[in-house]
Design a protein around this motif. Structure first.
Motif, PDB file in Angstrom:
ATOM      1  N   HIS A  89       0.834  -1.202   0.000  1.00  0.00           N
ATOM      2  CA  HIS A  89       0.000   0.000   0.000  1.00  0.00           C
ATOM      3  C   HIS A  89       0.869   1.252   0.000  1.00  0.00           C
ATOM      4  N   THR A  90       0.589   2.141  -0.909  1.00  0.00           N
ATOM      5  CA  THR A  90       1.348   3.379  -1.028  1.00  0.00           C
ATOM      6  C   THR A  90       0.892   4.387   0.018  1.00  0.00           C
ATOM      7  N   VAL A  91       1.836   4.957   0.762  1.00  0.00           N
ATOM      8  CA  VAL A  91       1.513   6.029   1.696  1.00  0.00           C
ATOM      9  C   VAL A  91       1.723   7.378   1.016  1.00  0.00           C
ATOM     10  N   ASN A  92       2.937   7.626   0.535  1.00  0.00           N
ATOM     11  CA  ASN A  92       3.240   8.880  -0.167  1.00  0.00           C
ATOM     12  C   ASN A  92       4.022   8.543  -1.429  1.00  0.00           C
ATOM     13  N   PRO A  93       3.388   8.567  -2.605  1.00  0.00           N
ATOM     14  CA  PRO A  93       4.100   8.189  -3.835  1.00  0.00           C
ATOM     15  C   PRO A  93       5.301   9.068  -4.126  1.00  0.00           C
ATOM     16  N   ASP A  94       5.273  10.329  -3.705  1.00  0.00           N
ATOM     17  CA  ASP A  94       6.426  11.191  -3.921  1.00  0.00           C
ATOM     18  C   ASP A  94       7.648  10.685  -3.158  1.00  0.00           C
ATOM     19  N   THR A  95       7.416  10.211  -1.947  1.00  0.00           N
ATOM     20  CA  THR A  95       8.513   9.672  -1.153  1.00  0.00           C
ATOM     21  C   THR A  95       9.078   8.414  -1.801  1.00  0.00           C
ATOM     22  N   ILE A  96       8.209   7.562  -2.314  1.00  0.00           N
ATOM     23  CA  ILE A  96       8.675   6.333  -2.973  1.00  0.00           C
ATOM     24  C   ILE A  96       9.580   6.681  -4.150  1.00  0.00           C
ATOM     25  N   ARG A  97       9.127   7.606  -4.982  1.00  0.00           N
ATOM     26  CA  ARG A  97       9.939   7.984  -6.147  1.00  0.00           C
ATOM     27  C   ARG A  97      11.268   8.598  -5.714  1.00  0.00           C
ATOM     28  N   ALA A  98      11.217   9.447  -4.702  1.00  0.00           N
ATOM     29  CA  ALA A  98      12.450  10.081  -4.231  1.00  0.00           C
ATOM     30  C   ALA A  98      13.427   9.048  -3.678  1.00  0.00           C
ATOM     31  N   GLN A  99      12.910   8.073  -2.960  1.00  0.00           N
ATOM     32  CA  GLN A  99      13.769   7.046  -2.399  1.00  0.00           C
ATOM     33  C   GLN A  99      14.382   6.167  -3.491  1.00  0.00           C
ATOM     34  N   ILE A 100      13.591   5.822  -4.488  1.00  0.00           N
ATOM     35  CA  ILE A 100      14.117   5.039  -5.599  1.00  0.00           C
ATOM     36  C   ILE A 100      15.209   5.826  -6.323  1.00  0.00           C
ATOM     37  N   GLU A 101      14.944   7.098  -6.590  1.00  0.00           N
ATOM     38  CA  GLU A 101      15.933   7.920  -7.286  1.00  0.00           C
ATOM     39  C   GLU A 101      17.217   8.050  -6.474  1.00  0.00           C
ATOM     40  N   GLY A 102      17.071   8.321  -5.172  1.00  0.00           N
ATOM     41  CA  GLY A 102      18.252   8.438  -4.328  1.00  0.00           C
ATOM     42  C   GLY A 102      19.029   7.140  -4.251  1.00  0.00           C
ATOM     43  N   GLY A 103      18.329   6.016  -4.138  1.00  0.00           N
ATOM     44  CA  GLY A 103      18.994   4.719  -4.080  1.00  0.00           C
ATOM     45  C   GLY A 103      19.733   4.397  -5.361  1.00  0.00           C
ATOM     46  N   ILE A 104      19.147   4.760  -6.491  1.00  0.00           N
ATOM     47  CA  ILE A 104      19.781   4.502  -7.782  1.00  0.00           C
ATOM     48  C   ILE A 104      21.057   5.324  -7.937  1.00  0.00           C
ATOM     49  N   VAL A 105      21.004   6.606  -7.578  1.00  0.00           N
ATOM     50  CA  VAL A 105      22.198   7.451  -7.695  1.00  0.00           C
ATOM     51  C   VAL A 105      23.283   6.969  -6.735  1.00  0.00           C
ATOM     52  N   PHE A 106      22.889   6.601  -5.517  1.00  0.00           N
ATOM     53  CA  PHE A 106      23.845   6.105  -4.526  1.00  0.00           C
ATOM     54  C   PHE A 106      24.542   4.843  -5.046  1.00  0.00           C
TER      55      PHE A 106
ATOM     56  N   ASN B  57      25.514  16.122 -13.390  1.00  0.00           N
ATOM     57  CA  ASN B  57      25.581  15.966 -14.842  1.00  0.00           C
ATOM     58  C   ASN B  57      25.806  14.514 -15.261  1.00  0.00           C
ATOM     59  N   GLU B  58      26.157  13.649 -14.306  1.00  0.00           N
ATOM     60  CA  GLU B  58      26.381  12.231 -14.610  1.00  0.00           C
ATOM     61  C   GLU B  58      25.160  11.366 -14.311  1.00  0.00           C
ATOM     62  N   ALA B  59      24.166  11.937 -13.672  1.00  0.00           N
ATOM     63  CA  ALA B  59      23.013  11.153 -13.227  1.00  0.00           C
ATOM     64  C   ALA B  59      22.166  10.707 -14.419  1.00  0.00           C
ATOM     65  N   PRO B  60      21.656   9.482 -14.369  1.00  0.00           N
ATOM     66  CA  PRO B  60      20.811   9.001 -15.464  1.00  0.00           C
ATOM     67  C   PRO B  60      19.395   9.551 -15.372  1.00  0.00           C
ATOM     68  N   ALA B  61      18.671   9.458 -16.460  1.00  0.00           N
ATOM     69  CA  ALA B  61      17.226   9.696 -16.418  1.00  0.00           C
ATOM     70  C   ALA B  61      16.591   8.523 -15.681  1.00  0.00           C
ATOM     71  N   ILE B  62      15.717   8.823 -14.727  1.00  0.00           N
ATOM     72  CA  ILE B  62      15.111   7.772 -13.902  1.00  0.00           C
ATOM     73  C   ILE B  62      13.594   7.850 -13.998  1.00  0.00           C
ATOM     74  N   GLU B  63      12.979   6.723 -14.274  1.00  0.00           N
ATOM     75  CA  GLU B  63      11.519   6.616 -14.297  1.00  0.00           C
ATOM     76  C   GLU B  63      11.104   5.580 -13.258  1.00  0.00           C
ATOM     77  N   THR B  64      10.149   5.929 -12.428  1.00  0.00           N
ATOM     78  CA  THR B  64       9.648   5.009 -11.412  1.00  0.00           C
ATOM     79  C   THR B  64       8.162   4.778 -11.620  1.00  0.00           C
ATOM     80  N   HIS B  65       7.780   3.522 -11.728  1.00  0.00           N
ATOM     81  CA  HIS B  65       6.386   3.145 -11.941  1.00  0.00           C
ATOM     82  C   HIS B  65       5.907   2.345 -10.727  1.00  0.00           C
ATOM     83  N   ILE B  66       4.963   2.917 -10.003  1.00  0.00           N
ATOM     84  CA  ILE B  66       4.451   2.316  -8.773  1.00  0.00           C
ATOM     85  C   ILE B  66       3.220   1.480  -9.097  1.00  0.00           C
ATOM     86  N   ILE B  67       3.246   0.239  -8.696  1.00  0.00           N
ATOM     87  CA  ILE B  67       2.128  -0.674  -8.943  1.00  0.00           C
ATOM     88  C   ILE B  67       1.188  -0.655  -7.753  1.00  0.00           C
TER      89      ILE B  67
END
Length: 729
Positions: free
Chosen positions: A626-643, A674-684
């Motif tokens: 269950h999604t609580v805050n989709p913005d947080t999910i996307r931000a966490q995925i993006e941060g984890g990917i860059v890390f 400038n090195e970061a990739p384009a990131i798309e997150t799709h929440i099911i």
């Protein structure tokens, strides 16, 4: 930490404790949550000293202000928004009407119900609080409704909570929560409070801006390094560059002549310069003439470590999981595949260097820092000073990055040891070099695989041997059982795939230095090696890596769905974009179950003639319940990917002569904008209880990128970080 189910039994009447606010006359409600360690309810007796203390408090003042004492810490993961959303939803109030307070150190009152202690980690914050915080909000709501009904002499069923008020539906009369809180505090706690049907949620599941964003932008948010205490001095530190080494001698004469330097203090393995300001402290530290006794680890190096780990990995170790008959299956007819994978030490390199402000007096100790484990910080300060826990006060702050580094309290221990020698408060700040070279890195791992494919390319046997240190044996010894470290095999056992014969062995090999957790813990290495080897099997079978995985996920519908979604959204079957001359492009894929969430990633990379890899695009599909805050999910995925991108491309800590060779971002690189990739997150969409998300995006990235590089170049990546020399044209 190992993955744990967020499900838990409903709270009984005995597990609720209602308390009254001593000041202000409002309502104070505490909910006693069961823990993963000991879920037995504790029944309060008539003695106040033995009353069972609650894990989280909601206070409603007569003014109507709702205050939540936050049991988790905020280190960028959004818990200071997502958790209050659960309260606000059930309590029927606006989110901006909730004020937050950092919880004090207390391993009983504020323990995480999943992990069993006061800790923020394992991507557990939201999944831990999904039920308890909703129950707390619902209990408050019912108390307020009952208070209003009693005031009006009406049936509670005729009253409804709405936007911080209770409305009497037949007459339209309303009362706000503030005045009602005084009356509600005198009522008995209701039984069997019903939670809202998620289908009726108005706030949970919607994108909400971070409550702490404004303070972080305007600079008013208080991080550990921002702490200012009257009379405070600043200190910077140099510890033995070799683990186990000792301070042999120090000549402080030049340092003490520098304007602003007040004191040079020593402990057995470190020295600190105390000054009026940071610049003087740094100059003073540079002026010291220090002689170290390197001790028994003076010759330790990566080369010697790897040689010894190779020898150790020849042993069987202990069995972590065994399904079927692997030995017999491996000797059957078919294509036998073998591979060896190697992963480096990794530093945390949090943007906020380690720091701790301490004031030790004869009858107390105050500690200001950002920590993921306030109770551990309190305990180590008490041990060093000899004070009781009650006399040690930990003032927790926002964390400028945790990543598992602030699960440790070594920097608190060291600061308190120094502070005992200083009159007044002093802030200890580690330099970036000290931070990288004295941190507790993620350990080195060796992995060996064997698999047998039948005539159709299907895996009939899978053998995986993990060799590495046991972080949980040190950090939480109770979880280290039968010779198996749960962190070392997390992501290696309980595979998603339908393979009839599986065996996972663990060989414990300890390094001289203590090792720690790193964002993603066990799955950061096991998802990489498992999903990379799965790609090798697909290649050996002559099958498409996506289709090969999908066929093996017939009994894992949630995993199969994220895999299919990621592949579809990434255009897996469409041609790759045209590349410049000399540039090779490839796609790679991975799927995982980690931290009670399902996640798949597709990476698109390019490799130039010099072998340098650029991550162009990442497409992620996630089912985290269950999604609580989709913005947080996307931000966490993006941060984890860059890390993780930083680690897969460049991350490596190496030792020579007992010393870490890296010291700053020039030789321990982190990804730039400038090195970061384009990131798309799709929440099911999912009706399941929430899973963790803070670390899931990190672990999935490693194999997706490695598999993409293999697709682009034909060279398998079995050792990290990726070595451009292997990929040159």
């Amino acid at each position: 930490m190992s993955n744990m189910s967020p499900a838990r039994a409903p709270l009984s009447r005995r597990q609720f404790l209602k308390m009254f606010s001593a000041a202000g006359g409002g309502l104070m409600l505490g909910i006693a949550f069961p823990t993963a360690v000991d879920a037995a309810p504790i029944v309060p007796d008539s003695s106040e000293a033995n009353v069972f203390a609650p894990d989280a408090f909601i206070r409603i003042a007569p003014s109507g202000q709702v205050t939540l004492i936050m049991p988790r810490v905020e280190m960028g993961q959004g818990s200071y928004t997502s958790i209050p959303m659960l309260i606000a939803e059930e309590l029927e109030i606006a989110l901006d009407n909730i004020a937050l307070e950092h919880a004090p150190a207390n391993d009983v009152l504020y323990r995480d119900p999943v992990i069993g202690s006061q800790i923020t980690g394992a991507s557990a914050s939201t999944r831990s609080e999904w039920l308890p915080m909703r129950q707390a909000g619902a209990a408050c709501r019912v108390l307020l409704v009952n208070a209003a009904a009693m005031n009006w002499k009406a049936d509670p069923a005729s009253c409804r909570a709405e936007n911080g008020t209770v409305r009497h539906v037949p007459t339209g009369r309303t009362l706000s929560y503030g005045p009602l809180s005084v009356l509600a505090a005198k009522l008995p706690l209701p039984h069997n409070v019903a939670l809202k049907d998620p289908r009726t949620f108005k706030l949970v599941g919607t994108p909400v801006k971070r409550l702490d964003a404004r303070a972080k932008v305007d600079g008013s948010a208080g991080f550990g390094i921002d702490v200012r205490v009257p009379g405070m001095r600043i200190a910077t530190v140099a510890a033995s560059p070799v683990v186990g080494g000792r301070l042999k001698s120090v000549d402080a004469r030049r340092a003490l002549q520098i304007a602003g330097v007040k004191q040079v203090v020593q402990i057995d393995d470190a020295v600190a310069v105390v000054a009026d300001h940071m610049w003087a402290a740094k100059q003073g530290l540079a002026a010291l003439v220090i002689e170290w006794d390197d001790g028994v680890n003076a010759r330790f190096s990566n080369a010697s470590l790897i040689a010894k780990m190779e020898q150790a990995s020849a042993n069987d170790g202990v069995v972590a999981q065994h399904i079927g008959d692997v030995a017999n299956a491996l000797n059957g007819k078919g294509n036998r595949i073998e591979a060896r994978y190697e992963l480096p030490f990794l530093a945390h390199a949090t943007m906020e260097p380690m720091n701790c402000t301490v004031h030790v007096t004869l009858d107390g100790c105050d500690v200001w820092c950002g920590t993921q484990v306030p109770a551990r910080a309190q305990a180590t300060a008490a041990e060093v000073t000899g004070l009781s826990l009650e006399k040690v006060r930990v003032h927790n702050q926002y964390l400028g990055g945790g990543f598992g580094r602030r699960l440790e309290v070594d920097y608190v221990t060291q600061s308190v040891r120094f502070a005992k020698q200083v009159q007044g408060p002093v802030k200890f700040v580690w330099s970036r070099e000290e931070d990288i070279q004295q941190g507790l890195p993620r350990t080195y791992y060796l992995n060996r695989f064997e698999a047998l494919l039948d005539s159709s390319g299907q895996p009939q046997a899978w053998a995986h041997k993990v060799t590495g240190a046991a972080v949980m044996a040190r950090y939480l010894p109770s979880t280290f059982k039968n010779g198996v470290d749960p962190d070392a095999v997390n992501g290696a056992i309980n595979l998603l795939y339908d393979i009839p014969n599986v065996k996972v062995n663990y060989v414990r090999y300890e390094t001289p230095m203590p090792i720690g957790k790193w964002r993603g813990v066990g799955p950061t290495h096991n998802v990489f090696v498992v999903e990379s080897f799965m790609d090798e099997l697909a290649h050996a079978a002559g099958k498409d890596p996506f289709e090969y995985r999908r066929a093996l996920l017939a009994h894992q519908p949630r995993a199969k769905r994220v895999l299919e979604t990621a592949a579809s959204e990434a255009g897996w079957t469409t041609p790759l974009p045209a590349a410049k001359r000399g540039v090779r492009i490839g796609r790679g894929i991975s799927v995982q179950f980690a931290f009670a969430s399902y996640l798949a990633e597709v990476a698109e990379v390019e490799v130039n003639e010099q072998g340098q890899v650029r991550i162009r695009r990442i497409v992620c599909a996630v089912d985290c319940g269950h999604t609580v805050n989709p913005d947080t999910i996307r931000a966490q995925i993006e941060g984890g990917i860059v890390f993780a991108s930083s680690a897969v491309l460049w991350g490596e800590i190496t030792f020579r002569n007992g010393r870490i060779e890296q010291g700053n971002f020039n030789d321990y690189r982190v990804m730039r904008i400038n090195e970061a990739p384009a990131i798309e997150t799709h929440i099911i969409d999912s009706a399941e209880a929430p899973g963790g998300i803070g670390e899931a995006g990190t672990s999935a990235l490693f194999p997706a990128v490695a598999n993409a590089v293999a697709a682009a170049t034909g060279t398998r990546i079995r050792k990290l970080p990726i070595n451009p020399a292997m990929l040159k044209v």
